[in-house]
Design a protein around this motif. Structure first.
Motif, PDB file in Angstrom:
ATOM      1  N   LYS A  27      -0.400  -0.217   3.741  1.00 23.80           N
ATOM      2  CA  LYS A  27      -1.536   0.087   4.600  1.00 23.80           C
ATOM      3  C   LYS A  27      -1.024   0.487   5.965  1.00 23.80           C
ATOM      4  O   LYS A  27      -0.129  -0.136   6.517  1.00 23.80           O
ATOM      5  CB  LYS A  27      -2.442  -1.140   4.743  1.00 23.80           C
ATOM      6  N   ARG A  28      -1.608   1.503   6.509  1.00 22.97           N
ATOM      7  CA  ARG A  28      -1.189   2.001   7.810  1.00 22.97           C
ATOM      8  C   ARG A  28      -2.414   2.108   8.725  1.00 22.97           C
ATOM      9  O   ARG A  28      -3.535   1.964   8.289  1.00 22.97           O
ATOM     10  CB  ARG A  28      -0.533   3.358   7.661  1.00 22.97           C
ATOM     11  N   GLY A  29      -2.169   2.367   9.973  1.00 27.26           N
ATOM     12  CA  GLY A  29      -3.249   2.584  10.920  1.00 27.26           C
ATOM     13  C   GLY A  29      -4.025   1.313  11.225  1.00 27.26           C
ATOM     14  O   GLY A  29      -3.500   0.211  11.214  1.00 27.26           O
ATOM     15  N   ARG A  30      -5.314   1.498  11.493  1.00 28.84           N
ATOM     16  CA  ARG A  30      -6.147   0.367  11.889  1.00 28.84           C
ATOM     17  C   ARG A  30      -6.283  -0.676  10.788  1.00 28.84           C
ATOM     18  O   ARG A  30      -6.331  -1.873  11.049  1.00 28.84           O
ATOM     19  CB  ARG A  30      -7.522   0.840  12.322  1.00 28.84           C
ATOM     20  N   ALA A  31      -6.346  -0.232   9.544  1.00 28.13           N
ATOM     21  CA  ALA A  31      -6.463  -1.187   8.433  1.00 28.13           C
ATOM     22  C   ALA A  31      -5.223  -2.067   8.366  1.00 28.13           C
ATOM     23  O   ALA A  31      -5.322  -3.286   8.170  1.00 28.13           O
ATOM     24  CB  ALA A  31      -6.654  -0.448   7.119  1.00 28.13           C
ATOM     25  N   GLY A  32      -4.048  -1.483   8.550  1.00 30.30           N
ATOM     26  CA  GLY A  32      -2.813  -2.256   8.542  1.00 30.30           C
ATOM     27  C   GLY A  32      -2.731  -3.201   9.722  1.00 30.30           C
ATOM     28  O   GLY A  32      -2.302  -4.360   9.579  1.00 30.30           O
ATOM     29  N   SER A  72       2.406  -5.952  -4.145  1.00 29.20           N
ATOM     30  CA  SER A  72       1.174  -5.307  -3.688  1.00 29.20           C
ATOM     31  C   SER A  72       1.009  -5.503  -2.185  1.00 29.20           C
ATOM     32  O   SER A  72       1.728  -6.281  -1.558  1.00 29.20           O
ATOM     33  CB  SER A  72      -0.028  -5.903  -4.416  1.00 29.20           C
ATOM     34  N   ASP A  73       0.056  -4.810  -1.626  1.00 34.50           N
ATOM     35  CA  ASP A  73      -0.248  -4.942  -0.199  1.00 34.50           C
ATOM     36  C   ASP A  73      -1.451  -5.864  -0.010  1.00 34.50           C
ATOM     37  O   ASP A  73      -2.123  -5.805   1.007  1.00 34.50           O
ATOM     38  CB  ASP A  73      -0.509  -3.565   0.404  1.00 34.50           C
ATOM     39  N   GLU A  74      -1.711  -6.705  -0.992  1.00 34.81           N
ATOM     40  CA  GLU A  74      -2.812  -7.662  -0.912  1.00 34.81           C
ATOM     41  C   GLU A  74      -2.411  -8.844  -0.023  1.00 34.81           C
ATOM     42  O   GLU A  74      -1.241  -9.125   0.175  1.00 34.81           O
ATOM     43  CB  GLU A  74      -3.168  -8.172  -2.310  1.00 34.81           C
TER      44      GLU A  74
END
Length: 105
Positions: A27-32, A72-74
């Motif tokens: 995840k990148r940006g604001r979500a990350g 995962s990115d969870e």
């Protein structure tokens, strides 16, 4: 003779590509940023140091199972670590990956 300054821009830039052609699941940006802030808020102390009986603030969000190994990115795959613990874990993962690549040659 007129001097023309060098041109910088999109013509020379290559689009970003994930390492070794694997799909990028990070995840990148604001979500990350939001996810990292959530992990650090939920785990204010380093998970590895707590297991060793020490108290150190969490400074880095780490993937328990690296994305390169199918993690995962969870949220369940993330933990808060201090910089020394994160550096040690990352070095161990790089060494294990180098050993695995060496045996597959």
């Amino acid at each position: 003779m007129p001097f023309q300054p060098p041109r910088f821009g999109a013509a020379k830039r290559k689009p970003w590509q994930p390492v070794r052609g694997t799909p990028d699941r990070r995840k990148r940006g604001r979500a990350g940023q939001r996810d990292r802030a959530q992990v650090l808020a939920e785990e204010p102390l380093c998970r590895t140091c707590l297991a060793a009986g020490k108290t150190a603030p969490s400074e880095v969000v780490d993937h328990i199972k690296p994305l390169s190994e199918g993690g995962s990115d969870e949220r369940s795959n993330k933990q808060g670590l201090c910089h020394p613990c994160h550096d040690a874990k990352s070095a161990a993962e790089r060494a294990a990956g180098a050993r695995a690549r060496a045996t597959h040659r």
